[in-house]
Design a protein around this motif. Structure first.
Motif, short mmCIF file in Angstrom:
data_model
loop_
_atom_site.label_atom_id
_atom_site.label_comp_id
_atom_site.label_asym_id
_atom_site.label_seq_id
_atom_site.Cartn_x
_atom_site.Cartn_y
_atom_site.Cartn_z
N GLN A 32 4.15 58.02 14.65
CA GLN A 32 3.39 57.61 13.75
C GLN A 32 3.13 58.52 12.54
OE1 GLN A 32 2.67 57.97 16.89
NE2 GLN A 32 2.16 55.93 17.79
N TYR A 36 6.33 57.69 10.37
CA TYR A 36 5.99 56.43 9.94
C TYR A 36 5.30 56.55 8.50
CZ TYR A 36 6.85 51.73 11.49
OH TYR A 36 7.48 50.51 11.66
N SER A 37 4.11 57.17 8.77
CA SER A 37 3.08 57.45 7.49
C SER A 37 3.72 58.12 6.51
CB SER A 37 1.84 58.41 8.20
OG SER A 37 1.20 58.70 6.97
N PHE A 58 -2.51 57.36 16.62
CA PHE A 58 -1.60 56.83 17.46
C PHE A 58 -1.62 55.31 17.84
CE2 PHE A 58 -2.24 61.52 18.38
CZ PHE A 58 -1.24 62.20 17.68
N TRP A 80 -0.62 50.46 13.01
CA TRP A 80 -0.81 52.05 13.14
C TRP A 80 -0.69 52.83 11.95
CZ3 TRP A 80 3.41 49.18 15.43
CH2 TRP A 80 4.28 48.68 14.47
N GLN A 81 -0.63 52.31 10.84
CA GLN A 81 -0.86 52.73 9.44
C GLN A 81 -2.45 52.68 9.22
OE1 GLN A 81 1.91 54.80 8.53
NE2 GLN A 81 1.60 54.02 6.59
N ASN A 85 -6.45 49.60 15.12
CA ASN A 85 -5.28 49.70 16.23
C ASN A 85 -5.77 48.52 17.08
OD1 ASN A 85 -3.35 51.26 15.13
ND2 ASN A 85 -4.64 53.09 15.24
#
Ligand code: HEM
Ligand code: FES
Lengths: 402, 106
Positions: free
Chosen positions: A33, A36-37, A285, A316-317, A342
């Protein structure tokens, strides 16, 4: 899937295009995550990825809420990216409001905040038992030996499923989440339906106080009973939602905890912090992304959504949105608010949100009681999967047995 | 603006202004009041936006729908004067309404 041709329809402006392979992007690393971020910091709030058939991605907290709360434009009836011929049908997940409401109400008695708090002592006993099996060994694979066993056991108890089937259930769910083609999806759905058919037959003759018995006997109004197909469609989503999600969020959270001895010491000294730890883990997460199908043309935020396009809400963002909190990529249980979606929000808000939170809190409390200090085994490869579901494949831990 | 007076489970008192036409939940959220989770944002599926409405004000409110009455039963600490704040639409008639927040929503 990235082998499909890149797709950029004419309604997408060049500056809205950002190549991202949700199933295998090479920029995603072990800090799933977090990477990703980091990668998506360069992408617009709503962007079009030309890969996997082409689809929108929404990556901001407030925008995600707008999408999932607007089902007349963004329907939940198809959730595959790229779209498939015969998408699986889930109840209540694939059903848009208002038709979803009666089903939510059928499920509520077993998943409400109240029902969950009543189950707490039983859950604690199960958690303690699972932790006790590894505590004296000085090492374990936290995913396989703890995080997978506990939520699945709790879920099977709620559903009235025999625990001997635990191993079968997990491997079928794994296959399902790895499936990409419509043939693979169909085949693994059939296996899941097979198991539930068998169990429903059993409960018809041996009623209990479990959820399957409730499904078989509940009055939907004016004496209507749920059809066999409706029951199976509900079992299907419960099975998939209750298996992997808690395992993975707990796994990622404990993976973080393994590298933070000071936080371990705080939790051990004051187990009442476990609730905050669980919530911060949930925020950091997220493991679910929710796809939606655009069912009518819609222009907003400078984006031309066109009928037939898929939209992925990258939940998740949502917890890592700098507009919602300071330093969002830092794990900090002392934050006041921990905003995230989430569990999504709106009509399809996770049915299991209260159950999942309670499970995480209890498991962490029971773990830290028996294993107050631990670390990740050095050099071990954990492995992860990405897609519309994010998973942590293993978490080898070790500790000194007192 | 419509004034809402509230008391937390710990006995702390306060007040905030709600906008007519908005739900009590949305108004409380906008005012930054803690203790109303409202996970589903008003879709009536979460039962985490419960408030206790002072007896004197209960009859001024539209009675709960069958669905709301059922959902209230699933909250963590239901009482006879429990309501879901996402289902209460604020209006001038509710100016001065008194509510109490439950010890927890989940
Ligand atoms: C940390 C763990 C969990 C996470 C992160 C999670 C996340 C989510 C999300 C994001 C959704 C919305 C999906 C969408 O709108 O497309 C959802 C729906 C759902 N979840 Fe969970 N979930 C978790 C645990 C559970 C558990 C333990 C159960 C039940 C045993 C469960 C049952 C469901 C069901 C039935 C739905 C569909 C609700 C509806 O469509 O009305 N979940 N979950
Ligand atoms: S906000 Fe979810 S029921 Fe009121």
């Amino acid at each position: 899937m990235a082998t499909l041709a890149r797709v950029i329809p004419p309604n997408v402006r060049p500056e809205q295009v950002f190549d991202f392979d949700i199933y295998a992007d090479p920029r995603i690393d072990d800090d799933v995550q977090g990477s990703y971020s980091a990668v998506l910091k360069a992408a617009p709030d709503i962007f079009w990825s030309p890969l996997n058939g082409g689809h929108w991605v929404v990556q901001r907290h407030d925008l995600i809420a707008e999408i999932v709360k607007n089902p007349t434009v963004f329907s939940a009836r198809e959730m595959q990216i790229p779209r498939v011929e015969n998408p699986p049908f889930f109840i209540p997940l694939s059903v848009d409001p208002p038709e979803n409401v009666p089903y939510r109400h059928v499920l509520m008695p077993k998943f409400s905040p109240r029902a969950v708090s009543e189950m707490e002592p039983r859950m604690r006993a199960m958690a303690a038992e699972i932790v006790a099996e590894v505590a004296d060994k000085g090492k374990c694979d936290f995913i396989h030996d703890v995080a997978a066993r506990f939520p699945v056991s709790v879920f099977m108890e709620v559903m009235g499923l025999p625990l001997e089937r635990l191993h079968d259930f997990r491997s079928i769910a794994d296959t399902y989440f790895k499936a990409r083609t419509s043939e693979q999806i169909q085949a693994s759905s059939q296996q899941i339906f097979g198991i539930f058919n068998e169990l429903l037959d059993y409960r018809r003759d041996n009623p209990g106080t479990d959820l399957l018995t409730h499904f078989l006997t509940v009055d939907m109004g004016e004496g209507r009973r749920l059809s066999h197909e409706e029951i199976l469609a509900m079992c299907f989503v419960l099975f998939l939602g209750g298996m992997d999600t808690v395992t993975n969020v707990t796994g990622f959270s404990v993976q973080h905890l393994a590298g933070d001895p000071a936080l371990q010491a705080r939790l051990a000294a004051d187990p009442s912090l476990a609730g905050k730890f669980a919530e911060e883990g949930l925020r950091m997460f997220g493991v679910i992304g929710t796809p939606r199908l655009v069912v009518k043309d819609f222009d907003d935020h400078g984006v031309a959504f066109r009928k037939g396009e898929m939209v992925l809400c990258a939940l998740w963002q949502s917890g890592r949105d700098p507009a919602k909190l300071d330093d969002p990529d830092r794990f900090d249980i002392d934050r006041g608010a921990m905003p995230h979606y989430n569990f999504s929000t709106g009509p399809h808000l996770c049915l299991g949100h209260a159950l999942a939170r309670t499970e995480m809190r209890i498991l962490v409390e029971e773990w830290i009681k028996r294993v107050p200090s631990f670390r990740a085994v050095e050099g071990a490869h954990h492995g992860f999967r990405i897609g519309t579901v994010i998973a942590l494949e293993s978490l080898p831990l070790e500790w000194t047995v007192a | 603006m419509v004034r809402v007076r509230y008391r937390t489970a710990d006995g702390i008192e306060g007040a905030f202004d709600a906008s007519p036409g908005l739900s009590l939940m949305a108004s409380a959220k906008a005012a930054g009041i803690d203790g109303i989770e409202a996970e589903c944002g008003g879709s009536m599926v979460c039962a985490t936006c419960q408030v206790y409405v002072a007896e004197a004000w209960l009859s001024t409110l539209e009675p709960p729908s069958e669905m709301e009455a059922e959902m209230v039963e699933y909250t963590r600490h239901p009482r006879p004067n429990s309501r879901l704040s996402c289902q209460i639409v604020m209006s001038e008639a509710l100016d001065g309404i008194e509510i109490e927040l439950p010890p927890s929503q989940r």
